[in-house]
Design a protein around this motif. Structure first.
Motif, PDB file in Angstrom:
ATOM      1  N   VAL A 188      -2.964  -2.567  26.825  1.00 29.48           N
ATOM      2  CA  VAL A 188      -2.765  -2.479  25.375  1.00 29.48           C
ATOM      3  C   VAL A 188      -1.590  -1.534  25.107  1.00 29.48           C
ATOM      4  O   VAL A 188      -1.596  -0.403  25.591  1.00 29.48           O
ATOM      5  N   PRO A 189      -0.526  -1.925  24.379  1.00 30.08           N
ATOM      6  CA  PRO A 189      -0.417  -3.170  23.616  1.00 30.08           C
ATOM      7  C   PRO A 189       0.465  -4.245  24.259  1.00 30.08           C
ATOM      8  O   PRO A 189       0.616  -5.315  23.678  1.00 30.08           O
ATOM      9  N   LEU A 190       1.070  -3.995  25.402  1.00 31.38           N
ATOM     10  CA  LEU A 190       2.089  -4.920  25.900  1.00 31.38           C
ATOM     11  C   LEU A 190       1.628  -5.830  27.027  1.00 31.38           C
ATOM     12  O   LEU A 190       2.410  -6.620  27.539  1.00 31.38           O
ATOM     13  N   GLY A 191       0.385  -5.747  27.452  1.00 37.96           N
ATOM     14  CA  GLY A 191      -0.103  -6.704  28.438  1.00 37.96           C
ATOM     15  C   GLY A 191       0.005  -6.242  29.874  1.00 37.96           C
ATOM     16  O   GLY A 191       0.303  -5.083  30.157  1.00 37.96           O
ATOM     17  N   PRO A 192      -0.227  -7.153  30.847  1.00 33.81           N
ATOM     18  CA  PRO A 192      -0.257  -6.796  32.261  1.00 33.81           C
ATOM     19  C   PRO A 192       1.060  -6.200  32.741  1.00 33.81           C
ATOM     20  O   PRO A 192       2.143  -6.638  32.363  1.00 33.81           O
ATOM     21  N   PHE A 193       0.958  -5.213  33.627  1.00 30.57           N
ATOM     22  CA  PHE A 193       2.138  -4.566  34.204  1.00 30.57           C
ATOM     23  C   PHE A 193       1.812  -4.195  35.656  1.00 30.57           C
ATOM     24  O   PHE A 193       1.788  -5.052  36.518  1.00 30.57           O
TER      25      PHE A 193
END
Length: 410
Positions: free
Chosen positions: A242-247
């Motif tokens: 959260v908030p930009l997704g998988p990393f």
């Protein structure tokens, strides 16, 4: 008198890697370990494609005498068809036997490499069953699916540099993780290391910047597919996404099969996707398309040789053609060697779930394996995925396995 040795061209009836299949790979031999060659699999042998093309005077000899698939991928659909037709003739017409047999290498005697140079990597979230399960696990009091899920294929841009070929060890990743009850995050090896059973699609023909790819142009751009395991550190992912997704929970490794099956070998496996219960915008609407968008691929997942799941790819809500259209609708260009994953393949039944997150319901219901219980992967575990699809005349098309062993954190 000694018995006559059977030719590797004489395959057992029903071999899933017969002339109806002919998946592409890259191999090296023990006597020339640094020389990578393009090959196709026939039974339990690999044919040196470049040497065969030269021996038989193929106009594609130069194209095929390369150390990876990228030049052939870039050559486009006409070349893909011509080369496949020639390969089929080379391994089936008796007059070619004397030229082809010496160029066949036993699988056990070669080293397989990543078949192509990966350009970009995108992974999707296209199984309604998987997305619903994940939503119920993490949002038990809310809607299982997010509001956008049935309107567009959701995806994220991954890391192409960590795509590895089947058989490569996977190092347990470290990172920040924080359980809901923890006062602060901690750093260390992932304790929720997971798998994702997927199918990966390999792009051949590129597209121009600013030019979307239509649904009907899918076979002009996508060369073939292979099995893919998108390893996932669920605890790292849960804290970071959260908030930009998988990393970092995803980028440490993604394993792919050493074999790429051409789409042309999978015509008999085409099937209609599930009925959609929301109207789609025109660029995603495949209701009027002549070609069926789905593929009937039967996947088997095993941990340490014990089968834990059999996910059915035919249940995928979003098709590979729709995913390609979504990737490019904003004008993003395709490059030769782009790879995109289908997202975790899961079916409606418990034994059809394509991740440990779902199979164990986030660790609540451990799996019973011969060597002990599992919630998530332990060091030393070997995960192997295999698959097949219906072929012509009742045959089966085998997809090369993808396997990886977990080793302890660095």
């Amino acid at each position: 008198m000694a018995p006559t040795q059977q030719s590797p061209l004489d395959l057992a009836e029903g071999d899933p890697f017969g002339p109806h299949n002919l998946p592409y790979g890259v191999f090296a031999t023990a006597d020339e370990p640094e020389r990578r060659r393009l090959g196709v699999r026939l039974g339990d042998h690999v044919l040196d494609v470049g040497a065969a093309a030269e021996a038989l005077g193929s106009p594609y000899a130069t194209l095929l005498a390369r150390p990876n698939l990228n030049p052939l991928l870039a050559a486009g659909r006409t070349a893909w068809h011509d080369v496949r037709r020639a390969l089929t003739a080379w391994v089936t017409i008796p007059s070619h036997r004397s030229s082809i047999e010496p160029l066949l290498h036993p699988l056990g005697d070669v080293t397989l490499h990543l078949p192509y140079e990966v350009a970009d990597y995108v992974d999707f979230y296209a199984s309604e069953h998987h997305a619903t399960n994940v939503g119920r696990i993490f949002r038990p009091d809310g809607d299982a699916l997010t509001p956008n899920w049935k309107h567009l294929p959701i995806g994220y841009h991954g890391r192409s540099g960590t795509i590895v070929v089947s058989g490569t060890d996977v190092v347990r990743p470290s990172g920040q993780r924080k359980a809901p009850a923890d006062p602060a995050p901690v750093f260390g090896p992932s304790v929720k290391l997971d798998i994702e059973a997927e199918v990966g699609f390999v792009v051949g023909k590129p597209s121009g910047l600013g030019t979307p790819v239509a649904l009907s142009d899918f076979p002009e751009h996508v060369f073939g597919l292979s099995l893919l395991n998108d390893w996932s550190a669920r605890d790292i992912q849960a804290w970071e996404y959260v908030p930009l997704g998988p990393f970092l929970g995803k980028s440490f490794a993604t394993s792919v099969s050493a074999w790429v099956t051409p789409l042309e070998a999978l015509e008999a496996a085409r099937t209609d996707p599930p009925v959609r219960d929301f109207a789609l915008l025109p660029y995603l609407d495949d209701s009027a398309e002549e070609d069926k968008g789905g593929y009937d691929i039967r996947i088997t997942v095993a941990v340490n040789g014990h089968v834990i799941a059999e996910p059915p790819f035919a249940t995928m809500y979003w098709t590979a053609a729709q995913q390609l259209a979504q990737m490019t609708v904003n004008g993003a260009s395709l490059r030769t060697g782009d790879l995109y994953g289908s997202g975790t393949v899961s079916g409606p039944e418990v034994h059809q779930r394509g991740s440990l997150l779902e199979l164990t319901w986030n660790g609540r219901d451990p799996l019973e394996l011969p060597e002990g219980k599992r919630t998530f992967l332990e060091d030393g575990d070997v995960v192997t995925m295999t698959a097949w699809a219906p072929g012509p005349d009742g045959t089966r098309v085998g997809l090369g396995e993808v396997s990886g062993r977990i080793v302890s954190a660095a």
